[in-house]
Design a protein around this motif. Structure first.
Motif, PDB file in Angstrom:
ATOM      1  N   VAL A 179      28.923  -5.217  37.170  1.00 49.56           N
ATOM      2  CA  VAL A 179      29.848  -4.459  36.194  1.00 49.56           C
ATOM      3  C   VAL A 179      29.891  -5.453  34.732  1.00 49.56           C
ATOM      4  N   ALA A 180      30.075  -6.644  35.034  1.00 48.29           N
ATOM      5  CA  ALA A 180      30.238  -7.581  34.095  1.00 48.29           C
ATOM      6  C   ALA A 180      29.191  -8.020  33.301  1.00 48.29           C
ATOM      7  N   GLY A 181      27.991  -7.786  33.874  1.00 53.32           N
ATOM      8  CA  GLY A 181      26.773  -8.124  33.145  1.00 53.32           C
ATOM      9  C   GLY A 181      26.515  -7.298  31.880  1.00 53.32           C
ATOM     10  N   VAL A 182      26.865  -6.241  31.826  1.00 53.52           N
ATOM     11  CA  VAL A 182      26.370  -5.447  30.562  1.00 53.52           C
ATOM     12  C   VAL A 182      27.381  -6.023  29.438  1.00 53.52           C
ATOM     13  N   VAL A 183      28.877  -6.394  29.906  1.00 52.39           N
ATOM     14  CA  VAL A 183      29.856  -6.951  28.860  1.00 52.39           C
ATOM     15  C   VAL A 183      29.113  -8.233  28.177  1.00 52.39           C
ATOM     16  N   ILE A 184      28.789  -9.046  29.407  1.00 55.28           N
ATOM     17  CA  ILE A 184      28.261 -10.571  28.964  1.00 55.28           C
ATOM     18  C   ILE A 184      26.837 -10.103  27.868  1.00 55.28           C
ATOM     19  N   THR A 185      26.346  -9.266  28.153  1.00 56.08           N
ATOM     20  CA  THR A 185      24.881  -8.779  27.158  1.00 56.08           C
ATOM     21  C   THR A 185      25.360  -8.621  25.895  1.00 56.08           C
ATOM     22  N   ARG A 186      26.630  -7.903  25.654  1.00 55.36           N
ATOM     23  CA  ARG A 186      27.057  -7.482  24.473  1.00 55.36           C
ATOM     24  C   ARG A 186      27.907  -8.499  23.651  1.00 55.36           C
ATOM     25  N   ASP A 187      29.001  -8.971  24.626  1.00 52.47           N
ATOM     26  CA  ASP A 187      29.997  -9.704  24.118  1.00 52.47           C
ATOM     27  C   ASP A 187      29.900 -11.126  24.184  1.00 52.47           C
ATOM     28  N   VAL A 188      29.306 -11.544  24.882  1.00 53.66           N
ATOM     29  CA  VAL A 188      29.072 -12.952  25.048  1.00 53.66           C
ATOM     30  C   VAL A 188      27.763 -13.420  24.192  1.00 53.66           C
ATOM     31  N   LEU A 189      26.610 -12.842  24.751  1.00 57.44           N
ATOM     32  CA  LEU A 189      25.177 -13.194  24.334  1.00 57.44           C
ATOM     33  C   LEU A 189      24.970 -12.497  22.905  1.00 57.44           C
ATOM     34  N   HIS A 190      25.522 -11.425  22.572  1.00 56.30           N
ATOM     35  CA  HIS A 190      25.367 -10.811  21.397  1.00 56.30           C
ATOM     36  C   HIS A 190      24.239 -10.443  21.189  1.00 56.30           C
ATOM     37  N   VAL A 191      23.590  -9.459  22.167  1.00 56.56           N
ATOM     38  CA  VAL A 191      22.296  -8.841  21.960  1.00 56.56           C
ATOM     39  C   VAL A 191      22.469  -7.456  22.494  1.00 56.56           C
ATOM     40  N   ALA A 192      21.362  -6.735  22.263  1.00 56.84           N
ATOM     41  CA  ALA A 192      21.666  -5.362  22.614  1.00 56.84           C
ATOM     42  C   ALA A 192      21.690  -5.113  23.858  1.00 56.84           C
ATOM     43  N   THR A 193      22.398  -4.211  24.392  1.00 55.27           N
ATOM     44  CA  THR A 193      23.022  -3.770  25.719  1.00 55.27           C
ATOM     45  C   THR A 193      21.583  -3.530  26.657  1.00 55.27           C
ATOM     46  N   SER A 194      20.733  -3.211  25.886  1.00 54.17           N
ATOM     47  CA  SER A 194      19.352  -2.767  26.732  1.00 54.17           C
ATOM     48  C   SER A 194      18.783  -4.198  27.388  1.00 54.17           C
ATOM     49  N   LYS A 195      19.330  -5.262  27.092  1.00 57.43           N
ATOM     50  CA  LYS A 195      18.755  -6.575  27.309  1.00 57.43           C
ATOM     51  C   LYS A 195      19.421  -6.813  28.750  1.00 57.43           C
ATOM     52  N   PHE A 196      20.307  -6.102  29.454  1.00 55.27           N
ATOM     53  CA  PHE A 196      20.997  -6.215  30.589  1.00 55.27           C
ATOM     54  C   PHE A 196      20.095  -6.222  31.616  1.00 55.27           C
ATOM     55  N   GLY A 197      18.998  -5.065  31.373  1.00 60.00           N
ATOM     56  CA  GLY A 197      17.796  -4.893  32.322  1.00 60.00           C
ATOM     57  C   GLY A 197      17.292  -6.505  32.601  1.00 60.00           C
ATOM     58  N   LEU A 198      17.071  -7.282  31.505  1.00 56.68           N
ATOM     59  CA  LEU A 198      16.743  -8.433  31.798  1.00 56.68           C
ATOM     60  C   LEU A 198      17.610  -9.581  32.597  1.00 56.68           C
ATOM     61  N   ILE A 199      18.867  -9.470  32.691  1.00 60.45           N
ATOM     62  CA  ILE A 199      19.611 -10.092  33.568  1.00 60.45           C
ATOM     63  C   ILE A 199      19.742  -9.401  35.110  1.00 60.45           C
ATOM     64  N   VAL A 200      19.325  -8.306  35.255  1.00 61.84           N
ATOM     65  CA  VAL A 200      19.248  -7.567  36.532  1.00 61.84           C
ATOM     66  C   VAL A 200      18.084  -8.057  37.113  1.00 61.84           C
ATOM     67  N   SER A 201      16.912  -8.014  36.196  1.00 58.23           N
ATOM     68  CA  SER A 201      15.407  -8.915  36.674  1.00 58.23           C
ATOM     69  C   SER A 201      15.604 -10.226  37.212  1.00 58.23           C
ATOM     70  N   GLY A 202      16.447 -11.018  36.370  1.00 56.20           N
ATOM     71  CA  GLY A 202      16.886 -12.390  36.774  1.00 56.20           C
ATOM     72  C   GLY A 202      17.448 -12.427  38.234  1.00 56.20           C
ATOM     73  N   LEU A 203      18.208 -11.330  38.647  1.00 54.50           N
ATOM     74  CA  LEU A 203      18.919 -11.245  39.875  1.00 54.50           C
ATOM     75  C   LEU A 203      17.943 -10.969  40.877  1.00 54.50           C
ATOM     76  N   GLY A 204      17.068 -10.238  40.808  1.00 53.55           N
ATOM     77  CA  GLY A 204      15.842  -9.908  41.436  1.00 53.55           C
ATOM     78  C   GLY A 204      15.014 -10.967  41.658  1.00 53.55           C
ATOM     79  N   GLY A 205      14.738 -11.584  40.757  1.00 53.89           N
ATOM     80  CA  GLY A 205      13.732 -12.839  40.917  1.00 53.89           C
ATOM     81  C   GLY A 205      14.325 -13.957  41.748  1.00 53.89           C
ATOM     82  N   GLY A 206      15.589 -14.107  41.656  1.00 53.52           N
ATOM     83  CA  GLY A 206      16.447 -15.070  42.572  1.00 53.52           C
ATOM     84  C   GLY A 206      16.475 -14.555  43.937  1.00 53.52           C
ATOM     85  N   MET A 207      16.758 -13.179  44.131  1.00 48.30           N
ATOM     86  CA  MET A 207      16.675 -12.842  45.393  1.00 48.30           C
ATOM     87  C   MET A 207      15.159 -12.914  46.224  1.00 48.30           C
TER      88      MET A 207
END
Length: 413
Positions: free
Chosen positions: A248-276
């Motif tokens: 839930v919080a990842g997309v908020v971090i993408t937009r409000d903390v990193l100040h990039v397009a919300t579509s970049k949230f997919g990269l955060i999810v990919s990071g999660l998957g790579g770590g798994m």
């Protein structure tokens, strides 16, 4: 074979991966379920698209997720009792057959209510399938290879997360939405047929009277009085709560903390998957030096620390690195915790897996609901900070209570 005995295997030599691959029954189960896991991710794309196309409402999509969570909250522990008494092979076969047929009918379901009812039934059936599969794995591989077997299943989950949604999108764009449901139906039916012909040991429990309430109480009492079980369940629950928070919080971090397009949230999810994926690999090697309980605790602590630092990421690369640490910790927790639940009491495998299902479902549900609500009221660093601190406090209290931070108390039975 006695009720509490561990299956015996012919003497085999070699590393754990070779031992796993020598079990043809496990290989068939693993590969067939890997196909089914891809289908699970595929159908989510199709199902969310179907619901949104029919309603145009994101609220309806959210309701769909609630229907997925309800069976885990209400039935996980109860289903585990049945898994301990019924033939696990035929539970898996029946579950795959019924889900395959239900998926086939999703695109022609009458109205939105029909879609929700079918998905609710599928989610209910899955509460029996998941603990049955997890409880059957120790019967198919030698004890020394159990960690590797669980790691392979974990990597299959990550693989499915990576390619399933993309396949679903491609099928929908090329052949239409209905085709995605029909393909997913096949990913259930193929494993059903494959498992039907496997030889999976069934340990008769006719000497133990089937009493749902009594058997359920026995499983809960065992979980609360056995330190290894309790700490395993705590670490797994904490792990799922943190991942649910990030979802839930990842997309908020993408937009409000990193100040990039919300579509970049997919990269955060990919990071999660790579770590798994990395966590699944590390779990298989770490058993040489550390106990499963030490690994599980370490993974959960890593997740608690990482989630606290995530909202202070200065760029997308840093955020992806931190989510990768969270994913790595999650998989270490999940694999090691599951191995402990599979081996501590063979006669209670189903019940322990069912209790784990209930706890993880509850954690995911509460994390999604509370995070969304809290982020509307307070800042994201404070929300994730609370989650991390709470996780570390719970883990520390439980670990100190049973002396797991200072000594090796892990046992196998």
């Amino acid at each position: 074979m006695s009720e509490n005995s561990i299956p015996s295997f012919p003497a085999k030599t070699g590393n754990s991966l070779r031992l796993v691959m020598q079990s043809s029954a496990f290989v068939v189960l693993w590969l067939s379920e890997a196909l089914s896991l891809v289908g699970d991710r595929l159908v989510m794309v199709a199902l969310i698209t179907l619901v949104y196309d029919r309603t145009g409402s994101s609220g309806a999509v959210g309701t769909l997720m609630v229907f997925k969570a309800i069976p885990a909250l209400l039935l996980g522990s109860i289903a585990g009792v049945f898994v301990d008494h019924w033939n696990r092979k035929w539970i898996m076969v029946a579950a795959n057959l019924f889900q395959g047929m239900l998926v086939f009918w999703l695109p022609v379901a009458p109205g939105l209510a029909g879609v929700f009812v079918i998905y609710l039934v599928m989610s209910t059936i899955n509460q029996f399938f998941v603990p049955a599969r997890a409880a059957a794995i120790p019967d198919l591989v030698p004890p020394d290879a159990l960690m590797t077997a669980n790691s392979l299943f974990a990597m299959s989950i990550v693989f499915a997360m990576a390619i399933g949604p993309g396949i679903g999108t491609w099928i929908t764009e090329q052949y239409g939405l209905n085709a995605a449901f029909y393909v997913d139906s096949a990913t259930f039916l193929i494993p059903a047929v494959a498992v039907m012909f496997l030889s999976i040991p069934f340990h008769s429990r006719t000497k133990i009277r089937f009493d749902l309430l009594k058997n359920l109480k026995e499983g809960l009492a065992f979980s609360l009085t056995q330190p290894v079980v309790l700490l395993s369940l705590v670490t797994i629950t904490v792990g799922f709560y943190i991942v649910g928070t990030i979802s839930v919080a990842g997309v908020v971090i993408t937009r409000d903390v990193l100040h990039v397009a919300t579509s970049k949230f997919g990269l955060i999810v990919s990071g999660l998957g790579g770590g798994m994926l990395l966590g699944a690999l590390l779990s298989n090697f770490s058993k040489r030096w550390f106990t499963s309980m030490q690994c599980s605790l370490t993974g959960a602590i890593l997740m608690g620390l990482a989630v606290m630092f995530l909202p202070f990421s200065s760029n997308l690369v840093m955020a992806c690195t931190i989510t990768a640490l969270i994913g790595m910790g999650m998989m270490i927790v999940q694999i090691n915790g599951q191995v402990l639940l599979q081996t501590i009491a063979p006669a209670m495998r189903g019940r322990l897996m069912g209790i784990s299902q209930t706890l993880t479902g509850t954690a995911s549900f509460l994390a999604s609901a509370l995070t969304g609500f809290l982020l509307e009221k307070i800042s994201i660093p404070f929300v994730l900070g609370m989650v991390g601190v709470a996780a570390l406090i719970v883990l520390s209290i439980t670990a100190f209570r049973f002396g797991y931070l200072s000594s090796n108390r892990e046992t196998s039975k």
